[in-house]
Motif scaffolding. Structure first.
Motif, PDB file in Angstrom:
ATOM      1  N   SER A 112       0.827  -1.213   0.000  1.00 55.97           N
ATOM      2  CA  SER A 112       0.000   0.000   0.000  1.00 55.97           C
ATOM      3  C   SER A 112       0.859   1.259   0.000  1.00 55.97           C
ATOM      4  O   SER A 112       0.478   2.273  -0.579  1.00 55.97           O
ATOM      5  CB  SER A 112      -0.975   0.000   1.179  1.00 55.97           C
ATOM      6  OG  SER A 112      -0.298   0.076   2.405  1.00 55.97           O
ATOM      7  N   SER A 147      -1.265   4.402  -1.830  1.00 54.23           N
ATOM      8  CA  SER A 147      -2.516   4.510  -1.086  1.00 54.23           C
ATOM      9  C   SER A 147      -2.296   4.805   0.393  1.00 54.23           C
ATOM     10  O   SER A 147      -3.218   5.212   1.078  1.00 54.23           O
ATOM     11  CB  SER A 147      -3.366   3.250  -1.264  1.00 54.23           C
ATOM     12  OG  SER A 147      -2.713   2.124  -0.735  1.00 54.23           O
ATOM     13  N   ARG A 148      -1.060   4.599   0.872  1.00 58.38           N
ATOM     14  CA  ARG A 148      -0.711   4.928   2.254  1.00 58.38           C
ATOM     15  C   ARG A 148       0.634   5.628   2.278  1.00 58.38           C
ATOM     16  O   ARG A 148       1.469   5.423   1.404  1.00 58.38           O
ATOM     17  CB  ARG A 148      -0.633   3.677   3.112  1.00 58.38           C
ATOM     18  CG  ARG A 148      -1.989   3.003   3.275  1.00 58.38           C
ATOM     19  CD  ARG A 148      -1.963   1.930   4.284  1.00 58.38           C
ATOM     20  NE  ARG A 148      -1.823   2.511   5.620  1.00 58.38           N
ATOM     21  CZ  ARG A 148      -1.982   1.810   6.730  1.00 58.38           C
ATOM     22  NH1 ARG A 148      -2.266   0.528   6.653  1.00 58.38           N
ATOM     23  NH2 ARG A 148      -1.853   2.357   7.910  1.00 58.38           N
TER      24      ARG A 148
END
Length: 85
Positions: free
Chosen positions: A51, A56-57
């Protein structure tokens, strides 16, 4: 593809690695290991690393420092892309 420290070269086109997520992915590729192997000494899941790499992170402060310590990476390079890896 050819890699140089902090630079991704593709057919003579040179681009800086702009995001911390891309730099983590670059580090994993440079080390020639899987995300699972990369995650083990950091005590995080491979999914967490995936991620981060996908954007996304954002890695936590602890994870950033653990990456630097474990893989002997300069903190300033990992955070900003400036300097040596």
């Amino acid at each position: 593809l050819r890699f140089a420290c902090g630079i991704l070269c593709y057919r003579k086109k040179v681009e800086p690695i702009e995001s911390i997520n891309q730099r983590v992915q670059f580090l994993i590729r440079t080390l020639g290991i899987t995300k699972a192997k990369f995650s083990e000494p950091l005590h995080v899941t491979p999914q967490y690393i995936s991620s981060i790499c996908s954007g996304s992170r954002v890695p936590s402060e602890r994870t950033l420092l653990d990456i630097c310590r474990t893989y002997n990476v300069e903190e300033s390079w990992l955070r900003t892309g400036v300097g040596e890896m």
